[in-house]
Write an enzyme that holds these catalytic residues in place. Structure first.
Site, PDB file in Angstrom:
ATOM      1  N   SER A  75      66.175  -6.789  53.278  1.00  0.00           N
ATOM      2  CA  SER A  75      64.792  -7.034  53.724  1.00  0.00           C
ATOM      3  C   SER A  75      64.341  -6.234  54.928  1.00  0.00           C
ATOM      4  CB  SER A  75      64.602  -8.493  54.144  1.00  0.00           C
ATOM      5  OG  SER A  75      65.216  -9.382  53.301  1.00  0.00           O
TER       6      SER A  75
ATOM      7  N   LYS B 237      57.195 -11.227  44.880  1.00  0.00           N
ATOM      8  CA  LYS B 237      57.029  -9.878  45.446  1.00  0.00           C
ATOM      9  C   LYS B 237      56.462  -8.953  44.369  1.00  0.00           C
ATOM     10  CE  LYS B 237      59.983 -10.959  49.236  1.00  0.00           C
ATOM     11  NZ  LYS B 237      61.197 -11.720  49.388  1.00  0.00           N
TER      12      LYS B 237
ATOM     13  N   ASP C   6      71.226 -11.137  45.459  1.00  0.00           N
ATOM     14  CA  ASP C   6      69.802 -11.457  45.555  1.00  0.00           C
ATOM     15  C   ASP C   6      68.994 -10.160  45.443  1.00  0.00           C
ATOM     16  OD1 ASP C   6      67.196 -12.021  46.411  1.00  0.00           O
ATOM     17  OD2 ASP C   6      67.828 -13.403  47.988  1.00  0.00           O
TER      18      ASP C   6
ATOM     19  N   HIS D 255      69.494 -12.669  53.802  1.00  0.00           N
ATOM     20  CA  HIS D 255      68.241 -13.362  54.096  1.00  0.00           C
ATOM     21  C   HIS D 255      68.475 -14.788  54.607  1.00  0.00           C
ATOM     22  CE1 HIS D 255      64.305 -15.241  52.890  1.00  0.00           C
ATOM     23  NE2 HIS D 255      63.859 -14.052  53.261  1.00  0.00           N
TER      24      HIS D 255
ATOM     25  N   HIS E 162      63.879  -7.944  46.575  1.00  0.00           N
ATOM     26  CA  HIS E 162      63.086  -6.744  46.843  1.00  0.00           C
ATOM     27  C   HIS E 162      63.223  -5.681  45.758  1.00  0.00           C
ATOM     28  CE1 HIS E 162      62.078  -8.239  50.767  1.00  0.00           C
ATOM     29  NE2 HIS E 162      63.345  -8.538  50.944  1.00  0.00           N
TER      30      HIS E 162
ATOM     31  N   ASN F 173      54.298  -7.618  50.162  1.00  0.00           N
ATOM     32  CA  ASN F 173      55.419  -7.454  49.226  1.00  0.00           C
ATOM     33  C   ASN F 173      54.937  -7.222  47.799  1.00  0.00           C
ATOM     34  OD1 ASN F 173      57.256  -7.976  51.306  1.00  0.00           O
ATOM     35  ND2 ASN F 173      57.043 -10.182  50.996  1.00  0.00           N
TER      36      ASN F 173
ATOM     37  N   GLU G 164      72.599  -9.076  49.261  1.00  0.00           N
ATOM     38  CA  GLU G 164      71.333  -8.679  48.662  1.00  0.00           C
ATOM     39  C   GLU G 164      71.547  -7.300  48.048  1.00  0.00           C
ATOM     40  OE1 GLU G 164      67.990  -8.968  51.487  1.00  0.00           O
ATOM     41  OE2 GLU G 164      68.984 -10.734  52.282  1.00  0.00           O
TER      42      GLU G 164
END
Ligand SMILES: *Cc1c(COP(=O)(O)O)cnc(C)c1O
Length: 383
Positions: free
Chosen positions: A182, A242, A208, A134, A211, A46, A178
Site C-alpha cells: 500500500s 479499489k 492480499d 496492511h 491493490h 484507489n 501483500e
C-alpha cells in the site's frame, strides 16, 4: 471529565507534531474533486482503472435494474436469510476466472483480513507476516490465537530461516503478505514465496491482492495471475473497493477452506451481508475486467513515467507499480508539498506516521487509468 481532558491533550500533541487527521470536505466531480473552493485532479483515489468515474458503465448497469431487482439490503447474515442467489453467482464467476475450487465473498477487505486468520488459527499456529502488511491484517493477527513473528519487509532469507527454525514446533505456519504494498508500491516475489512454502507440508500462504486485483495480470486477476501461481496460494484475497469500483472482498481457495470459514469466520457469520444490488454491480464489473487490458496498459505507462522522473530527480522510489510515493521525510515537509501540489490543481495527500514509519512521511500518488500523460508531465514539473 478526566478521560475527555486526556483525549484533548493527546489531540493537541498530534496537532503539534503535524499528525492530526481530519475528515476532508470534498465534492466529487468525475476525475476531479472540489475542496476549499479549488478544483483538483484526484491523485489519491484507489479507482485504479477509472471505472468509478465511468458514467456510461453505470448507465449500462442501471438498465439492468428494476424496482424488483434493485435490492438495497440483504436484511440478514448470509447464514440466515441474507444469502441471495447473486452472492453465489459472483462466487461461481470468481472461482471460474481464477480456476480455483471455491470462492467466498465478504463485506470488505477489512472483514476478510480480520476474519480469516482468527478463524483458521489456534495456539498451535505460527503466523509469519511481512513487516509492512496492511493494518487490517495486523488486526486479524491480533484477534487470532496464533503466535506471530514479523519478518523484515520482503526479506525472504529471513523468512527461510524462520521457517526452518520453527516448522517442526507448530501444527501449521501461515506466511502472510501483500502482493503490491500500500505505501511503497513495491511487490512481493510470489513465486519465491510459493517455492519456500512448498518445502514444508505444514506451511500455508496468504496473499492480499487489494491493490493488484483488476490492475495486474492479462485478465486482471492480480500479481498471482502474472506469476502463474494462483493454484499455489492457499488464501488468495482481493478487494472490490479499489480497481473494481465497488465494495466488498473475496477469497479464492479450496472447498475445505471455504466450508471451514463458513463455520468459523466471525466477520462473515455475525454481519449483515452486503446489499444484493451491490453484489450485482460487483459481478457486472468483474465480468468486464478481463477486457480492460487497454486501461491496464495505460496505467502501467503513466506509472512508469512518474517513477522514472522521481528517480531522475534523486528521490528514493521503491515503487514498481501505480502507487508511487514521493518520500520527503518530515511530516511538516510532506504537508507543505501536498499544499503546493493542491495549489496547482493536483489533489495529492500526505501520508504520515503511524501509517508509515517515523521519518518517511510522503506524498502518496495513487494513479488511475483516466489520468493523461500530459497531466503526469505537469506533475513532474512540480516535484
Ligand atoms: C484497502 C485494503 C484493504 C481493506 O479493504 P476494504 O475493502 O477497503 O476494507 C485490505 N488490505 C489492503 C492491502 C488494502 O490496501
Amino acid at each position: 471529565m478526566k478521560a475527555i481532558e486526556y483525549m484533548q491533550q493527546e489531540l493537541q500533541t498530534l496537532e503539534a507534531d503535524s499528525n492530526l487527521r481530519r475528515l476532508p470536505h470534498l465534492v466529487h466531480d468525475g476525475r476531479t474533486v472540489l475542496a476549499d473552493g479549488r478544483r483538483m485532479l484526484n491523485l489519491s483515489s484507489n479507482d485504479y482503472l477509472g471505472l468509478a468515474t465511468d458514467r456510461r458503465l453505470r448507465e449500462e448497469f442501471l438498465q439492468t435494474m428494476t424496482p424488483d431487482t434493485f435490492l438495497p439490503t440483504s436484511s440478514s447474515s448470509r447464514l440466515l436469510t441474507g444469502n441471495f442467489g447473486i452472492y453465489e453467482e459472483l462466487e461461481t464467476e470468481l472461482s471460474i476466472q481464477f480456476g480455483t475450487e471455491a470462492a467466498l465473498v465478504f463485506n470488505s477487505g477489512y472483514h476478510a483480513n480480520t476474519g480469516i486468520l482468527p478463524a483458521v488459527s489456534d495456539a498451535q499456529t505460527l503466523i509469519l507476516a511481512d513487516k509492512l502488511v496492511h493494518a487490517s491484517i495486523i488486526d486479524g493477527i491480533r484477534l487470532s490465537a496464533a503466535r506471530c513473528i514479523r519478518f523484515r519487509h520482503n526479506d525472504l532469507a529471513q523468512l527461510e530461516r524462520l521457517l526452518k527454525q520453527y516448522h517442526a514446533a507448530y501444527r501449521q505456519l501461515i506466511v502472510v503478505t501483500e502482493s503490491l504494498f500500500s505505501m511503497d508500491g513495491d511487490q512481493a516475489d510470489l513465486q519465491a514465496l510459493v517455492d519456500l512454502k512448498k518445502r514444508y507440508t505444514n506451511v500455508l500462504l496468504y496473499v492480499d491482492e487489494a491493490h493488484a486485483f483488476g490492475v495486474r495480470g492479462v485478465r486482471g486477476l492480480g500479481c498471482a495471475e502474472e506469476a502463474g501461481c494462483i493454484q499455489d496460494i492457499d488464501f488468495l484475497v482481493g478487494t472490490f473497493g479499489k480497481a473494481a469500483a465497488s465494495a466488498g472482498a473475496y477469497l479464492v481457495c479450496c472447498r475445505t477452506i471455504r466450508e471451514y470459514l463458513v463455520n468459523r469466520m466471525r466477520t462473515l457469520i455475525f454481519t449483515t451481508a452486503l446489499p444484493p444490488t451491490n453484489i450485482a454491480w460487483t459481478l457486472f464489473v468483474v465480468r468486464r475486467l478481463a477486457g480492460m487490458q487497454e486501461r491496464r496498459g495505460h496505467l502501467a505507462t503513466i506509472s512508469r513515467m512518474l517513477r522514472e522522473a522521481m528517480q531522475a530527480k534523486g528521490y528514493p522510489c521503491p515503487s514498481v507499480s501505480h502507487i508511487v510515493p514521493l518520500i520527503v521525510g518530515p511530516s511538516a515537509d510532506a504537508i507543505l508539498r501536498a499544499e503546493m501540489l493542491q495549489r496547482h490543481g493536483f489533489y495529492a495527500l500526505p501520508v504520515r506516521p503511524p501509517t508509515v514509519p517515523e521519518g518517511t512521511s510522503r506524498i502518496r500518488f495513487s494513479l488511475t487509468a483516466d489520468i493523461q500523460e500530459r497531466e503526469i508531465e505537469t506533475i513532474i514539473q512540480y516535484l
